[in-house]
Motif scaffolding. Structure first.
Motif, PDB file in Angstrom:
ATOM      1  N   GLY A  25       0.884  -1.191  -0.034  1.00 12.09           N
ATOM      2  CA  GLY A  25      -0.181   0.033  -0.171  1.00 12.09           C
ATOM      3  C   GLY A  25       0.880   1.308   0.159  1.00 12.09           C
ATOM      4  N   LEU A  26       1.805   1.095   0.746  1.00 12.92           N
ATOM      5  CA  LEU A  26       2.881   2.255   0.793  1.00 12.92           C
ATOM      6  C   LEU A  26       3.761   2.631  -0.544  1.00 12.92           C
ATOM      7  N   LEU A  27       4.304   1.792  -0.994  1.00 10.71           N
ATOM      8  CA  LEU A  27       5.207   1.621  -2.121  1.00 10.71           C
ATOM      9  C   LEU A  27       4.846   1.579  -3.531  1.00 10.71           C
ATOM     10  N   ALA A  28       3.490   0.665  -3.507  1.00 11.56           N
ATOM     11  CA  ALA A  28       3.021   0.154  -4.679  1.00 11.56           C
ATOM     12  C   ALA A  28       1.462   0.268  -4.684  1.00 11.56           C
ATOM     13  N   PRO A  29       0.833   1.284  -4.143  1.00 13.04           N
ATOM     14  CA  PRO A  29      -0.664   1.607  -4.287  1.00 13.04           C
ATOM     15  C   PRO A  29      -1.421   1.343  -5.451  1.00 13.04           C
ATOM     16  N   GLU A  30      -0.606   1.397  -6.619  1.00  9.69           N
ATOM     17  CA  GLU A  30      -1.687   1.232  -7.749  1.00  9.69           C
ATOM     18  C   GLU A  30      -1.777  -0.290  -7.963  1.00  9.69           C
ATOM     19  N   LEU A  31      -1.035  -1.141  -7.412  1.00 10.88           N
ATOM     20  CA  LEU A  31      -1.216  -2.668  -7.549  1.00 10.88           C
ATOM     21  C   LEU A  31      -2.757  -2.900  -6.912  1.00 10.88           C
ATOM     22  N   LEU A  32      -2.753  -2.187  -5.516  1.00  4.64           N
ATOM     23  CA  LEU A  32      -4.095  -2.581  -4.941  1.00  4.64           C
ATOM     24  C   LEU A  32      -5.249  -1.682  -5.277  1.00  4.64           C
ATOM     25  N   ILE A  33      -4.989  -0.570  -5.928  1.00  4.22           N
ATOM     26  CA  ILE A  33      -6.146   0.173  -6.575  1.00  4.22           C
ATOM     27  C   ILE A  33      -6.719  -0.541  -7.698  1.00  4.22           C
ATOM     28  N   ARG A  34      -5.772  -0.865  -8.588  1.00  2.00           N
ATOM     29  CA  ARG A  34      -6.202  -1.804  -9.836  1.00  2.00           C
ATOM     30  C   ARG A  34      -7.224  -3.032  -9.515  1.00  2.00           C
ATOM     31  N   ARG A  35      -7.113  -3.648  -8.389  1.00  2.00           N
ATOM     32  CA  ARG A  35      -8.116  -4.652  -7.954  1.00  2.00           C
ATOM     33  C   ARG A  35      -9.178  -4.032  -7.763  1.00  2.00           C
ATOM     34  N   PHE A  36      -9.494  -2.915  -7.023  1.00  2.00           N
ATOM     35  CA  PHE A  36     -10.757  -2.330  -6.769  1.00  2.00           C
ATOM     36  C   PHE A  36     -11.492  -1.395  -8.189  1.00  2.00           C
ATOM     37  N   ASP A  37     -10.784  -0.787  -8.670  1.00  2.16           N
ATOM     38  CA  ASP A  37     -11.080   0.029  -9.909  1.00  2.16           C
ATOM     39  C   ASP A  37     -10.337  -0.352 -11.196  1.00  2.16           C
ATOM     40  N   PRO A  38     -10.200  -1.579 -11.778  1.00  2.00           N
ATOM     41  CA  PRO A  38      -9.408  -1.680 -12.986  1.00  2.00           C
ATOM     42  C   PRO A  38      -9.617  -0.911 -14.071  1.00  2.00           C
ATOM     43  N   THR A  88     -12.871  -6.694   7.994  1.00  2.00           N
ATOM     44  CA  THR A  88     -13.699  -7.690   7.326  1.00  2.00           C
ATOM     45  C   THR A  88     -15.131  -7.293   7.094  1.00  2.00           C
ATOM     46  N   ALA A  89     -15.898  -6.554   8.039  1.00  4.09           N
ATOM     47  CA  ALA A  89     -17.018  -5.971   7.947  1.00  4.09           C
ATOM     48  C   ALA A  89     -17.146  -5.158   6.618  1.00  4.09           C
ATOM     49  N   THR A  90     -16.108  -4.163   6.541  1.00  4.02           N
ATOM     50  CA  THR A  90     -15.940  -3.205   5.518  1.00  4.02           C
ATOM     51  C   THR A  90     -15.982  -3.933   4.176  1.00  4.02           C
ATOM     52  N   ALA A  91     -15.000  -4.734   4.111  1.00  2.00           N
ATOM     53  CA  ALA A  91     -14.611  -5.671   2.902  1.00  2.00           C
ATOM     54  C   ALA A  91     -15.891  -6.341   2.521  1.00  2.00           C
ATOM     55  N   ALA A  92     -16.592  -6.986   3.362  1.00  2.00           N
ATOM     56  CA  ALA A  92     -18.143  -7.525   3.071  1.00  2.00           C
ATOM     57  C   ALA A  92     -18.968  -6.846   2.329  1.00  2.00           C
ATOM     58  N   THR A  93     -19.109  -5.793   3.276  1.00  2.00           N
ATOM     59  CA  THR A  93     -20.065  -4.730   2.777  1.00  2.00           C
ATOM     60  C   THR A  93     -19.822  -4.061   1.259  1.00  2.00           C
ATOM     61  N   VAL A  94     -18.855  -3.728   1.034  1.00  2.00           N
ATOM     62  CA  VAL A  94     -18.435  -3.308  -0.391  1.00  2.00           C
ATOM     63  C   VAL A  94     -18.528  -4.209  -1.199  1.00  2.00           C
ATOM     64  N   GLY A  95     -18.356  -5.444  -0.895  1.00  2.00           N
ATOM     65  CA  GLY A  95     -18.675  -6.709  -1.663  1.00  2.00           C
ATOM     66  C   GLY A  95     -19.948  -6.778  -2.038  1.00  2.00           C
ATOM     67  N   LEU A  96     -21.134  -6.947  -1.011  1.00  2.00           N
ATOM     68  CA  LEU A  96     -22.334  -7.018  -1.134  1.00  2.00           C
ATOM     69  C   LEU A  96     -23.162  -6.054  -1.886  1.00  2.00           C
ATOM     70  N   GLN A  97     -22.321  -4.649  -1.938  1.00  2.00           N
ATOM     71  CA  GLN A  97     -23.159  -3.615  -2.425  1.00  2.00           C
ATOM     72  C   GLN A  97     -22.554  -3.689  -3.769  1.00  2.00           C
ATOM     73  N   GLY A  98     -21.602  -4.425  -4.200  1.00  2.00           N
ATOM     74  CA  GLY A  98     -21.571  -4.298  -5.483  1.00  2.00           C
ATOM     75  C   GLY A  98     -20.345  -3.208  -5.965  1.00  2.00           C
ATOM     76  N   HIS A  99     -19.584  -2.636  -4.982  1.00  2.00           N
ATOM     77  CA  HIS A  99     -18.778  -1.639  -5.101  1.00  2.00           C
ATOM     78  C   HIS A  99     -17.264  -2.048  -5.359  1.00  2.00           C
ATOM     79  N   ALA A 100     -17.155  -3.223  -5.890  1.00  2.00           N
ATOM     80  CA  ALA A 100     -15.641  -3.683  -5.953  1.00  2.00           C
ATOM     81  C   ALA A 100     -15.994  -5.021  -6.930  1.00  2.00           C
TER      82      ALA A 100
END
Length: 135
Positions: A25-38, A88-100
């Motif tokens: 997250g600190l050194l290569a945030p783009e790698l993580l961001i692409r998983r959420f917003d490809p 965990t709750a946040t990740a599950a909520t994001v998934g259930l709401q279709g935001h990722a």
């Protein structure tokens, strides 16, 4: 007092996950961001900022697990249950709401749930080892 040799394995595993995810997250945030917003290229500057904030926080939390001992380590682990439970709750909520993307939401929720379980396990192990020590 928990010495390096008396720390439960779950503490080392959780610290390793935190250090790896935090450094990414600190050194290569783009790698993580692409998983959420490809579809967004380049990634949002706000997302880069947020992942770098998340990254340094996570690196510091990982280092604390390796350097603190005694009551301070037990406190860190109790906080870890709250931190990773919330993740965990946040990740599950994001998934259930279709935001990722579905795969990303499932993977993120699973990683956070494993971190929560490691936190609970490490907390219990340290509590049990403290009870067993003769005084």
């Amino acid at each position: 007092m928990a010495t390096a040799s008396s720390r439960p394995v779950s503490v080392y595993v959780l610290a390793g996950i935190r250090l790896l995810n935090g450094a990414t997250g600190l050194l290569a945030p783009e790698l993580l961001i692409r998983r959420f917003d490809p579809d967004r290229d380049p990634p949002s500057p706000a997302a880069v900022y947020a992942f770098r904030l998340f990254g340094i926080r996570t690196v510091l939390l990982g280092l604390e697990l390796l350097t603190h001992d005694g009551e301070r380590l037990r406190e860190d682990l109790r906080e870890a249950i709250l931190i990773h439970g919330s993740d965990t709750a946040t990740a599950a909520t994001v998934g259930l709401q279709g935001h990722a993307p579905r795969r990303t939401a499932v993977l993120t929720t699973l990683i956070s749930a494993v971190n929560t379980a490691l936190s609970v396990s490490a907390t219990a192990s340290l509590a049990n080892s403290t009870k067993k020590k003769p005084r």
